[in-house]
Design a protein around this motif. Sequence first.
Motif, PDB file in Angstrom:
ATOM      1  N   TRP A  23       0.819  -1.206   0.000  1.00  0.00           N
ATOM      2  CA  TRP A  23       0.000   0.000   0.000  1.00  0.00           C
ATOM      3  C   TRP A  23       0.852   1.254   0.000  1.00  0.00           C
ATOM      4  N   TRP A  24       2.013   1.170   0.658  1.00  0.00           N
ATOM      5  CA  TRP A  24       2.851   2.359   0.771  1.00  0.00           C
ATOM      6  C   TRP A  24       3.437   2.761  -0.581  1.00  0.00           C
ATOM      7  N   ALA A  25       3.611   1.810  -1.486  1.00  0.00           N
ATOM      8  CA  ALA A  25       4.114   2.161  -2.821  1.00  0.00           C
ATOM      9  C   ALA A  25       3.075   3.001  -3.569  1.00  0.00           C
ATOM     10  N   TRP A  26       1.808   2.613  -3.460  1.00  0.00           N
ATOM     11  CA  TRP A  26       0.744   3.391  -4.100  1.00  0.00           C
ATOM     12  C   TRP A  26       0.575   4.740  -3.434  1.00  0.00           C
ATOM     13  N   ALA A  27       0.793   4.796  -2.121  1.00  0.00           N
ATOM     14  CA  ALA A  27       0.720   6.081  -1.414  1.00  0.00           C
ATOM     15  C   ALA A  27       1.818   7.022  -1.911  1.00  0.00           C
ATOM     16  N   LEU A  28       3.013   6.481  -2.144  1.00  0.00           N
ATOM     17  CA  LEU A  28       4.104   7.304  -2.674  1.00  0.00           C
ATOM     18  C   LEU A  28       3.812   7.765  -4.100  1.00  0.00           C
ATOM     19  N   VAL A  29       3.209   6.887  -4.901  1.00  0.00           N
ATOM     20  CA  VAL A  29       2.837   7.273  -6.264  1.00  0.00           C
ATOM     21  C   VAL A  29       1.817   8.415  -6.228  1.00  0.00           C
ATOM     22  N   SER A  30       0.809   8.289  -5.361  1.00  0.00           N
ATOM     23  CA  SER A  30      -0.192   9.359  -5.288  1.00  0.00           C
ATOM     24  C   SER A  30       0.421  10.654  -4.773  1.00  0.00           C
ATOM     25  N   LEU A  31       1.341  10.556  -3.834  1.00  0.00           N
ATOM     26  CA  LEU A  31       2.028  11.746  -3.339  1.00  0.00           C
ATOM     27  C   LEU A  31       2.837  12.400  -4.462  1.00  0.00           C
ATOM     28  N   GLY A  32       3.490  11.583  -5.275  1.00  0.00           N
ATOM     29  CA  GLY A  32       4.254  12.112  -6.400  1.00  0.00           C
ATOM     30  C   GLY A  32       3.369  12.797  -7.430  1.00  0.00           C
ATOM     31  N   VAL A  33       2.216  12.201  -7.717  1.00  0.00           N
ATOM     32  CA  VAL A  33       1.288  12.805  -8.684  1.00  0.00           C
ATOM     33  C   VAL A  33       0.769  14.135  -8.151  1.00  0.00           C
ATOM     34  N   ILE A  34       0.399  14.164  -6.866  1.00  0.00           N
ATOM     35  CA  ILE A  34      -0.102  15.401  -6.266  1.00  0.00           C
ATOM     36  C   ILE A  34       0.988  16.474  -6.261  1.00  0.00           C
ATOM     37  N   ALA A  35       2.217  16.083  -5.924  1.00  0.00           N
ATOM     38  CA  ALA A  35       3.318  17.046  -5.914  1.00  0.00           C
ATOM     39  C   ALA A  35       3.602  17.570  -7.321  1.00  0.00           C
ATOM     40  N   LEU A  37       1.482  17.756  -9.904  1.00  0.00           N
ATOM     41  CA  LEU A  37       0.412  18.648 -10.336  1.00  0.00           C
ATOM     42  C   LEU A  37       0.482  19.988  -9.603  1.00  0.00           C
ATOM     43  N   GLY A  38       0.840  19.957  -8.332  1.00  0.00           N
ATOM     44  CA  GLY A  38       0.987  21.202  -7.593  1.00  0.00           C
ATOM     45  C   GLY A  38       2.156  22.030  -8.086  1.00  0.00           C
ATOM     46  N   TYR A  39       3.236  21.372  -8.480  1.00  0.00           N
ATOM     47  CA  TYR A  39       4.413  22.079  -8.979  1.00  0.00           C
ATOM     48  C   TYR A  39       4.145  22.724 -10.333  1.00  0.00           C
ATOM     49  N   ARG A  40       3.394  22.007 -11.187  1.00  0.00           N
ATOM     50  CA  ARG A  40       3.157  22.506 -12.542  1.00  0.00           C
ATOM     51  C   ARG A  40       2.304  23.770 -12.537  1.00  0.00           C
ATOM     52  N   ASP A  41       1.112  23.668 -12.004  1.00  0.00           N
ATOM     53  CA  ASP A  41       0.234  24.839 -11.958  1.00  0.00           C
ATOM     54  C   ASP A  41      -1.122  24.393 -11.437  1.00  0.00           C
ATOM     55  N   ILE A  42      -1.781  25.247 -10.720  1.00  0.00           N
ATOM     56  CA  ILE A  42      -3.092  24.910 -10.160  1.00  0.00           C
ATOM     57  C   ILE A  42      -4.118  24.695 -11.263  1.00  0.00           C
ATOM     58  N   GLU A  43      -3.958  25.349 -12.415  1.00  0.00           N
ATOM     59  CA  GLU A  43      -4.901  25.166 -13.510  1.00  0.00           C
ATOM     60  C   GLU A  43      -4.828  23.754 -14.060  1.00  0.00           C
ATOM     61  N   LEU A  44      -3.644  23.184 -14.101  1.00  0.00           N
ATOM     62  CA  LEU A  44      -3.516  21.810 -14.553  1.00  0.00           C
ATOM     63  C   LEU A  44      -4.256  20.887 -13.603  1.00  0.00           C
ATOM     64  N   SER A  45      -4.141  21.137 -12.308  1.00  0.00           N
ATOM     65  CA  SER A  45      -4.861  20.329 -11.334  1.00  0.00           C
ATOM     66  C   SER A  45      -6.365  20.470 -11.521  1.00  0.00           C
ATOM     67  N   ALA A  46      -6.826  21.668 -11.811  1.00  0.00           N
ATOM     68  CA  ALA A  46      -8.248  21.885 -12.036  1.00  0.00           C
ATOM     69  C   ALA A  46      -8.717  21.145 -13.284  1.00  0.00           C
ATOM     70  N   LYS A  47      -7.883  21.111 -14.318  1.00  0.00           N
ATOM     71  CA  LYS A  47      -8.247  20.394 -15.538  1.00  0.00           C
ATOM     72  C   LYS A  47      -8.322  18.896 -15.277  1.00  0.00           C
ATOM     73  N   VAL A  48      -7.376  18.375 -14.521  1.00  0.00           N
ATOM     74  CA  VAL A  48      -7.385  16.952 -14.194  1.00  0.00           C
ATOM     75  C   VAL A  48      -8.611  16.625 -13.341  1.00  0.00           C
TER      76      VAL A  48
END
Length: 75
Positions: A23-35, A37-48
């Motif tokens: 489970w922790w591997a998937w948690a790290l993947v989700s943390l990476g995706v969130i990070a 999307l946050g790094y790129r731009d909030i608009e990208l997160s809104a589009k996703v």
Amino acid sequence: MNAYVGVATSNVVQRYADVGSPWWAWALVSLGVIAFLGYRDIELSAKVLGAVLVWNPCCSWSWTPASWATAAPMA
């Protein structure tokens, strides 16, 4: 939140792909995706988020009749 996503994703993968994954591997993947999307731009997160919100009912509408068709008759 990432721990919940990790456990839920691990359970889904175990059930449908019959592959055990921690489970922790998937948690790290989700943390990476969130990070990312946050790094790129909030608009990208809104589009996703918008795409996911549109995709979710489409999947539900297609799976519900299929589950009705394959349901066992009541005794």
